[in-house]
Design a protein around this motif. Sequence first.
Motif, PDB file in Angstrom:
ATOM      1  N   LYS A  67       0.813  -1.203   0.000  1.00  0.00           N
ATOM      2  CA  LYS A  67       0.000   0.000   0.000  1.00  0.00           C
ATOM      3  C   LYS A  67       0.851   1.260   0.000  1.00  0.00           C
ATOM      4  O   LYS A  67       0.349   2.340  -0.250  1.00  0.00           O
ATOM      5  CB  LYS A  67      -0.924   0.000   1.228  1.00  0.00           C
ATOM      6  CG  LYS A  67      -2.158  -0.886   1.090  1.00  0.00           C
ATOM      7  CD  LYS A  67      -3.086  -0.359   0.005  1.00  0.00           C
ATOM      8  CE  LYS A  67      -4.373  -1.146  -0.044  1.00  0.00           C
ATOM      9  NZ  LYS A  67      -5.288  -0.675  -1.104  1.00  0.00           N
ATOM     10  N   LEU A  68       2.138   1.114   0.307  1.00  0.00           N
ATOM     11  CA  LEU A  68       3.018   2.275   0.292  1.00  0.00           C
ATOM     12  C   LEU A  68       3.315   2.682  -1.147  1.00  0.00           C
ATOM     13  O   LEU A  68       3.329   1.848  -2.046  1.00  0.00           O
ATOM     14  CB  LEU A  68       4.325   1.946   1.008  1.00  0.00           C
ATOM     15  CG  LEU A  68       4.218   1.660   2.510  1.00  0.00           C
ATOM     16  CD1 LEU A  68       5.580   1.246   3.053  1.00  0.00           C
ATOM     17  CD2 LEU A  68       3.707   2.871   3.251  1.00  0.00           C
ATOM     18  N   PRO A  69       3.576   3.976  -1.387  1.00  0.00           N
ATOM     19  CA  PRO A  69       3.947   4.405  -2.743  1.00  0.00           C
ATOM     20  C   PRO A  69       5.262   3.770  -3.161  1.00  0.00           C
ATOM     21  O   PRO A  69       6.077   3.372  -2.329  1.00  0.00           O
ATOM     22  CB  PRO A  69       4.083   5.932  -2.604  1.00  0.00           C
ATOM     23  CG  PRO A  69       3.365   6.288  -1.349  1.00  0.00           C
ATOM     24  CD  PRO A  69       3.484   5.100  -0.444  1.00  0.00           C
ATOM     25  N   ALA A  70       5.462   3.691  -4.463  1.00  0.00           N
ATOM     26  CA  ALA A  70       6.729   3.172  -4.973  1.00  0.00           C
ATOM     27  C   ALA A  70       7.857   4.111  -4.561  1.00  0.00           C
ATOM     28  O   ALA A  70       7.712   5.332  -4.617  1.00  0.00           O
ATOM     29  CB  ALA A  70       6.674   3.038  -6.488  1.00  0.00           C
ATOM     30  N   PRO A  71       8.991   3.585  -4.145  1.00  0.00           N
ATOM     31  CA  PRO A  71      10.112   4.450  -3.784  1.00  0.00           C
ATOM     32  C   PRO A  71      10.673   5.145  -5.012  1.00  0.00           C
ATOM     33  O   PRO A  71      10.564   4.647  -6.129  1.00  0.00           O
ATOM     34  CB  PRO A  71      11.133   3.480  -3.181  1.00  0.00           C
ATOM     35  CG  PRO A  71      10.821   2.167  -3.812  1.00  0.00           C
ATOM     36  CD  PRO A  71       9.338   2.153  -4.005  1.00  0.00           C
ATOM     37  N   TRP A 124       9.921   1.832 -10.251  1.00  0.00           N
ATOM     38  CA  TRP A 124       8.460   1.874 -10.230  1.00  0.00           C
ATOM     39  C   TRP A 124       7.865   0.684 -10.967  1.00  0.00           C
ATOM     40  O   TRP A 124       6.797   0.172 -10.588  1.00  0.00           O
ATOM     41  CB  TRP A 124       7.924   3.202 -10.778  1.00  0.00           C
ATOM     42  CG  TRP A 124       7.848   3.339 -12.274  1.00  0.00           C
ATOM     43  CD1 TRP A 124       8.687   4.031 -13.083  1.00  0.00           C
ATOM     44  CD2 TRP A 124       6.832   2.787 -13.134  1.00  0.00           C
ATOM     45  NE1 TRP A 124       8.283   3.941 -14.385  1.00  0.00           N
ATOM     46  CE2 TRP A 124       7.135   3.185 -14.446  1.00  0.00           C
ATOM     47  CE3 TRP A 124       5.711   2.001 -12.935  1.00  0.00           C
ATOM     48  CZ2 TRP A 124       6.364   2.823 -15.548  1.00  0.00           C
ATOM     49  CZ3 TRP A 124       4.934   1.636 -14.018  1.00  0.00           C
ATOM     50  CH2 TRP A 124       5.265   2.046 -15.314  1.00  0.00           C
ATOM     51  N   LEU A 125       8.570   0.195 -11.999  1.00  0.00           N
ATOM     52  CA  LEU A 125       8.067  -0.976 -12.710  1.00  0.00           C
ATOM     53  C   LEU A 125       8.073  -2.207 -11.800  1.00  0.00           C
ATOM     54  O   LEU A 125       7.148  -3.034 -11.841  1.00  0.00           O
ATOM     55  CB  LEU A 125       8.914  -1.240 -13.953  1.00  0.00           C
ATOM     56  CG  LEU A 125       8.425  -2.382 -14.846  1.00  0.00           C
ATOM     57  CD1 LEU A 125       7.085  -2.049 -15.469  1.00  0.00           C
ATOM     58  CD2 LEU A 125       9.453  -2.683 -15.934  1.00  0.00           C
ATOM     59  N   ALA A 126       9.108  -2.332 -10.980  1.00  0.00           N
ATOM     60  CA  ALA A 126       9.170  -3.449 -10.040  1.00  0.00           C
ATOM     61  C   ALA A 126       8.020  -3.393  -9.054  1.00  0.00           C
ATOM     62  O   ALA A 126       7.386  -4.414  -8.745  1.00  0.00           O
ATOM     63  CB  ALA A 126      10.509  -3.436  -9.302  1.00  0.00           C
ATOM     64  N   HIS A 127       7.709  -2.212  -8.550  1.00  0.00           N
ATOM     65  CA  HIS A 127       6.614  -2.095  -7.580  1.00  0.00           C
ATOM     66  C   HIS A 127       5.255  -2.224  -8.259  1.00  0.00           C
ATOM     67  O   HIS A 127       4.291  -2.682  -7.634  1.00  0.00           O
ATOM     68  CB  HIS A 127       6.747  -0.786  -6.806  1.00  0.00           C
ATOM     69  CG  HIS A 127       7.753  -0.866  -5.705  1.00  0.00           C
ATOM     70  ND1 HIS A 127       7.406  -0.991  -4.385  1.00  0.00           N
ATOM     71  CD2 HIS A 127       9.109  -0.887  -5.735  1.00  0.00           C
ATOM     72  CE1 HIS A 127       8.490  -1.069  -3.642  1.00  0.00           C
ATOM     73  NE2 HIS A 127       9.540  -1.003  -4.440  1.00  0.00           N
ATOM     74  N   ALA A 128       5.166  -1.840  -9.513  1.00  0.00           N
ATOM     75  CA  ALA A 128       3.930  -2.087 -10.249  1.00  0.00           C
ATOM     76  C   ALA A 128       3.699  -3.589 -10.414  1.00  0.00           C
ATOM     77  O   ALA A 128       2.566  -4.079 -10.343  1.00  0.00           O
ATOM     78  CB  ALA A 128       3.983  -1.399 -11.616  1.00  0.00           C
ATOM     79  N   GLN A 150       2.677  -1.299 -19.239  1.00  0.00           N
ATOM     80  CA  GLN A 150       3.718  -0.761 -18.367  1.00  0.00           C
ATOM     81  C   GLN A 150       5.112  -1.286 -18.715  1.00  0.00           C
ATOM     82  O   GLN A 150       6.052  -0.491 -18.902  1.00  0.00           O
ATOM     83  CB  GLN A 150       3.372  -1.076 -16.904  1.00  0.00           C
ATOM     84  CG  GLN A 150       2.110  -0.374 -16.436  1.00  0.00           C
ATOM     85  CD  GLN A 150       1.695  -0.785 -15.039  1.00  0.00           C
ATOM     86  OE1 GLN A 150       2.154  -1.793 -14.499  1.00  0.00           O
ATOM     87  NE2 GLN A 150       0.814  -0.013 -14.440  1.00  0.00           N
ATOM     88  N   ARG A 151       5.288  -2.590 -18.784  1.00  0.00           N
ATOM     89  CA  ARG A 151       6.612  -3.127 -19.078  1.00  0.00           C
ATOM     90  C   ARG A 151       7.121  -2.709 -20.461  1.00  0.00           C
ATOM     91  O   ARG A 151       8.262  -2.240 -20.583  1.00  0.00           O
ATOM     92  CB  ARG A 151       6.615  -4.655 -18.934  1.00  0.00           C
ATOM     93  CG  ARG A 151       8.015  -5.248 -18.916  1.00  0.00           C
ATOM     94  CD  ARG A 151       7.983  -6.757 -19.109  1.00  0.00           C
ATOM     95  NE  ARG A 151       7.585  -7.111 -20.466  1.00  0.00           N
ATOM     96  CZ  ARG A 151       8.417  -7.171 -21.497  1.00  0.00           C
ATOM     97  NH1 ARG A 151       9.702  -6.892 -21.334  1.00  0.00           N
ATOM     98  NH2 ARG A 151       7.988  -7.500 -22.692  1.00  0.00           N
ATOM     99  N   PRO A 152       6.302  -2.843 -21.547  1.00  0.00           N
ATOM    100  CA  PRO A 152       6.788  -2.385 -22.852  1.00  0.00           C
ATOM    101  C   PRO A 152       7.130  -0.902 -22.870  1.00  0.00           C
ATOM    102  O   PRO A 152       8.067  -0.484 -23.559  1.00  0.00           O
ATOM    103  CB  PRO A 152       5.631  -2.716 -23.796  1.00  0.00           C
ATOM    104  CG  PRO A 152       4.901  -3.826 -23.125  1.00  0.00           C
ATOM    105  CD  PRO A 152       4.996  -3.524 -21.662  1.00  0.00           C
ATOM    106  N   GLY A 153       6.368  -0.096 -22.117  1.00  0.00           N
ATOM    107  CA  GLY A 153       6.664   1.335 -22.079  1.00  0.00           C
ATOM    108  C   GLY A 153       8.006   1.620 -21.450  1.00  0.00           C
ATOM    109  O   GLY A 153       8.783   2.451 -21.952  1.00  0.00           O
ATOM    110  N   VAL A 154       8.314   0.944 -20.348  1.00  0.00           N
ATOM    111  CA  VAL A 154       9.611   1.133 -19.702  1.00  0.00           C
ATOM    112  C   VAL A 154      10.733   0.638 -20.605  1.00  0.00           C
ATOM    113  O   VAL A 154      11.781   1.295 -20.733  1.00  0.00           O
ATOM    114  CB  VAL A 154       9.634   0.412 -18.339  1.00  0.00           C
ATOM    115  CG1 VAL A 154      11.054   0.364 -17.782  1.00  0.00           C
ATOM    116  CG2 VAL A 154       8.713   1.121 -17.345  1.00  0.00           C
TER     117      VAL A 154
END
Length: 223
Positions: A67-71, A124-128, A150-154
């Motif tokens: 629930k915490l925001p991505a670092p 952020w991709l890892a936390h997504a 998300q992954r293709p965009g990164v």
Amino acid sequence: MSAPPHPESPEPGAPSPRVLAGLAHEVDVLLRRVDGLDPLTGRVDRLEEMAVRMADTVKSLVGRKQKLPAPSWLLAPTEPADVAGLLDELTVWLGAVFLRYPDGASVLPECWLWHPDVVEELLWLAHAWLAAYQGPDASVSVAGDWHDRQRPGVVARVRKSAGSCSIERHQTRPGWSAPAGAPVPVPGLEHAAAIAEWWARSREQSPPEPAPAAAGPIGGALR
């Protein structure tokens, strides 16, 4: 003059004693059945309480982190241990998930740690991914969005930002030449400690130069 009604005679319109006795028997039978349901009702209530407690426990355990925001790497704390922790978690996830995809493995250069925007994207991709697969709102549709968008965009942004870069482009030491050797599964992992120290303490200054012994011949290095 009419005679008074017999005490045992029912009032006009009232049910007969036989009917009343029948109703009393039915009520007694119903009461016995309800009494027999008490243990079952108690078990159902206990199961409901257990289910509520279990749901709250699972939600608190999973949500405690998810629930915490991505670092953010760009706004990371200045404590070296905290920054090193971010990189440690990220590199584990890269090896377990991101580099399993051929386009992810091919797009990530050995010098990715020298590109703050790339580290930010990967964090952020890892936390997504964690939210899509393990978070309290994990679902097939969220996982699908991670794969489709998300992954293709990164990957596309990392390719554009650093896909053609190499470790020697960050090297300014005269006479440097890279030794031969196979790349590590997570490229550039040996530089993580130096990058963590630099980013935590002096990110506004120039990054440290890669040590020649740690660099590989990827990307057209001198031989």
